[in-house]
Motif scaffolding. Structure first.
Motif, mmCIF file in Angstrom:
data_model
loop_
_atom_site.group_PDB
_atom_site.id
_atom_site.type_symbol
_atom_site.label_atom_id
_atom_site.label_comp_id
_atom_site.label_asym_id
_atom_site.label_seq_id
_atom_site.Cartn_x
_atom_site.Cartn_y
_atom_site.Cartn_z
ATOM 1 N N ASP A 125 0.866 -1.172 0.000
ATOM 2 C CA ASP A 125 0.000 0.000 0.000
ATOM 3 C C ASP A 125 0.905 1.225 0.000
ATOM 4 N N THR A 134 -4.593 -2.997 -1.418
ATOM 5 C CA THR A 134 -5.215 -2.571 -2.673
ATOM 6 C C THR A 134 -4.802 -1.167 -3.091
ATOM 7 N N GLU A 140 -3.327 -4.325 -7.328
ATOM 8 C CA GLU A 140 -3.761 -4.910 -6.057
ATOM 9 C C GLU A 140 -3.105 -6.273 -5.879
ATOM 10 N N ARG A 142 -2.912 -9.898 -4.838
ATOM 11 C CA ARG A 142 -3.957 -10.912 -4.621
ATOM 12 C C ARG A 142 -3.660 -11.720 -3.365
ATOM 13 N N ILE A 150 -8.975 -9.587 -0.054
ATOM 14 C CA ILE A 150 -7.788 -8.751 0.093
ATOM 15 C C ILE A 150 -6.628 -9.574 0.654
ATOM 16 N N SER A 156 1.766 -6.142 1.738
ATOM 17 C CA SER A 156 1.020 -7.154 0.994
ATOM 18 C C SER A 156 1.916 -8.089 0.205
ATOM 19 N N ARG A 383 -11.949 -7.672 -2.407
ATOM 20 C CA ARG A 383 -11.302 -6.505 -3.002
ATOM 21 C C ARG A 383 -12.343 -5.538 -3.569
ATOM 22 N N ARG A 387 -12.789 -1.455 -2.666
ATOM 23 C CA ARG A 387 -12.842 -0.395 -3.675
ATOM 24 C C ARG A 387 -14.084 0.489 -3.471
#
Length: 596
Positions: A125, A134, A140, A142, A150, A156, A383, A387
């Protein structure tokens, strides 16, 4: 000589054994990782992906290092792209911000000096501002288990790199939970040392007074192996502190939150049940358990983003945001700009600091010789949902994490039972600064209890390890005995351990049997067969006989042919079961079928 095969889960201890037994070389391991990174490129794990050009100098360096005196010799690791690696751009998730450092961050330098091989820089991020994974212009990241969910953030890419077998460990960072949330959502260990225990020199600051470099691994032992190298004061780092190396000791007390906790998201009830199961496991540890109000921890958490301390992010990044407004991910800009709010005055900052100091005193008295346990996450999101509502969904993810660094606590996040198939659940154990040995000791006990069997001590003498291997058999499973499904506990109760994911030879049909609960049957056919995704486990021979005898017809244990042509004992189904069963061969496996 058997062909080289790299396990799907890479561990420090496992690679050490493979190197010592000459089953693999670091170059073979790196070659396979390059293939995996290319295979999974749509998962958006990397910003600077593994490439032999920048890995080669570290491989060549191994020739001059003694494996016996280099604890991380040949161990591949990933680096979050807000931590410097010499000669590789640091972006912090923003191309316009990028610079190429001449020197590695102090922690990275220590790890490479011990023989570890840096692979590349992972997605995050942007500016480490988020807990969802995301908020990156690089895509983003996975989730390693379910792509609709998420991955967690902000670390991530680092978490998913380890979960997908592209690194044995990975460095993340943690200001409000970024080293713990992705661990929980990807079934990993996330170790967050005490503030200052690992130097942060070479880290792009989010909140410099609270930032920690962290590590993701598959086991507590691996996390502590990294800690033994990374820990230590750096006299050139103003935030570095002398915090002793962890010494294992039993806590006198485990504290759990009193009253019902709040769970959220589409799987809130699954998470609630997983927490209740985790509490039952904690109560079996033979450590006294007490229930407490956790208001002081929630009050501390609110100070991070609901008060003037958010201005520290603006102090670090405000100038860049003002100069390059179009380079900032929209929701990231929204969060960062709250730090410039006129309502936050110098006086309000000091008022918050004084309040926080009182809360630290209270937490210090409460947690002396004790650990606090909370869910790492109270839920998760798809996800798509993030959003649609990027701020509140992100805030929910930090509900049980944000207090940690504000109160100067150490923490370790570990997996618990899955909340549902492909839906990991984890807990976090919190202790005072310098108490990593105590929280890890309690965490190790919990992991062993939750798994239903004691962990194998891989540091045992080679002769003992060989004896254990001789007294075991591989077992291929294709349905309810796989990880995350209801009968995994039977495997664990038999002392079995997961080895790898693989597939059968393309000679099988998979059917859904009309039983309650539904289960698959795998039938070998002469023609028209396909490959079926499997898990291979290792089970002690002493338990194998009774386990096989307990399997109800039409299932049984026979020889299963794997994709590499080898045969191992595993679940098979009698041919008569084709009549009246649903053919689900096209799904490729039971997990795929259940996730439709």
């Amino acid at each position: 000589m058997k062909p080289f095969q790299l396990p799907r889960e890479l561990t420090i201890s496992g690679l050490r054994r493979m190197y010592a037994s000459k089953e693999a070389t670091p170059r073979q391991v790196i070659a396979e990782i390059l293939k995996r990174a290319d295979r999974d490129k749509e998962m958006n794990i990397w910003i600077t992906p593994p490439a032999i050009e920048h890995i080669e100098p570290y491989l060549a360096k191994l020739d001059s290092l003694d494996p016996a005196s280099s604890p991380l010799w040949g161990i591949p690791f990933a680096i979050k792209d807000n931590i410097d690696l010499a000669g590789i751009p640091t972006t912090a998730g923003c191309a316009e911000y990028a610079y190429t450092p001449d020197d590695s961050a102090e922690v990275v330098a220590r790890l490479t000096a011990a023989g570890a091989i840096p692979l590349g820089k992972t997605n995050l991020d942007q500016f480490a501002t988020g807990l969802v994974g995301t908020r990156s212009p690089y895509g983003e990241t996975r989730n390693s288990l379910r792509e609709d969910l998420i991955s967690g953030g902000s670390s991530s890419g680092s978490a998913v790199a380890v979960a997908c077998g592209q690194a044995a460990f990975a460095l993340g960072t943690d200001t409000a939970g970024s080293g713990r949330v992705p661990a929980a959502l990807n079934r990993l260990v996330g170790f967050k040392p005490s503030l200052g225990a690992w130097p942060t020199k070479g880290l792009v600051p989010a909140c410099a007074s609270l930032d920690c470099i962290t590590v993701f691994t598959h086991s507590l032992a691996d996390a502590l192996s990294v800690d033994s190298i990374a820990r230590g004061v750096d006299v050139t780092d103003p935030w570095s502190r002398r915090v002793p190396h962890p010494k294992a000791r039993q806590p006198a007390l485990i504290y759990l939150p009193r009253g019902p906790l709040e769970f959220f998201g589409p799987y809130a009830e699954d998470y609630r049940q997983a927490w209740e199961a985790s509490v039952m496991a904690l109560e079996k540890l033979k450590i006294p358990v007490d229930y407490i109000d956790t208001d002081l921890f929630a009050e501390a958490a609110e100070i991070l983003y609901g008060g003037p301390l958010v201005a520290e992010r603006w102090a670090s990044l405000g100038g860049f945001v003002e100069e390059y407004p179009d380079a900032i991910f929209p929701v990231t800009a929204q969060v960062l700009r709250t730090g410039a709010a006129t309502r936050y005055t110098a006086a309000s900052v000091f008022q918050a600091m004084h309040k926080l100091q009182r809360l630290k005193l209270a937490a210090g008295g409460l947690l002396k010789d004790a650990v606090l346990v909370m869910p790492t996450c109270g839920g998760t999101w798809t996800r798509d949902q993030v959003r649609e509502n990027p701020v509140s969904t992100n805030s929910d993810m930090g509900r049980y994490t944000n207090h940690c660094n504000l109160l100067d606590l150490s923490a370790v996040a570990v997996p618990s039972c899955d909340a549902a198939a492909g839906l990991p659940f984890g807990i976090t154990l919190f202790g005072l600064s310098g108490e990593e040995g105590m929280i890890c000791e309690a965490a190790e006990w919990f992991v062993e209890t939750a798994a239903g069997h004691a962990a194998v001590d891989h540091s045992a003498a080679p002769e003992a390890a060989a004896a254990m291997e001789e007294a075991a058999t591989l077992v291929a499973v294709c349905g309810l005995h796989m990880r995350g499904f209801p009968l995994e506990k039977q495997m664990r109760a038999c002392g079995a351990r997961f080895v790898r994911e693989t597939a059968s030879a393309a000679k099988y049909k998979l059917v859904k049997l009309p039983t309650a609960p539904a289960k698959p049957g795998m039938i070998k056919v002469n023609d028209g067969g396909s490959a079926v995704l499997l898990e291979v486990w290792e089970m002690p021979l002493a338990a194998f006989g009774s386990f096989a005898a307990s399997i109800p017809a039409p299932l049984g244990i026979g020889k299963v042919e794997l994709e590499d042509g080898t045969e191992v004992p595993g679940f098979v189904c009698e041919g008569y079961a084709l009549s009246g069963a649903e053919d689900i061969t096209a799904s490729g496996g039971w997990r795929n079928h259940m996730m439709k």
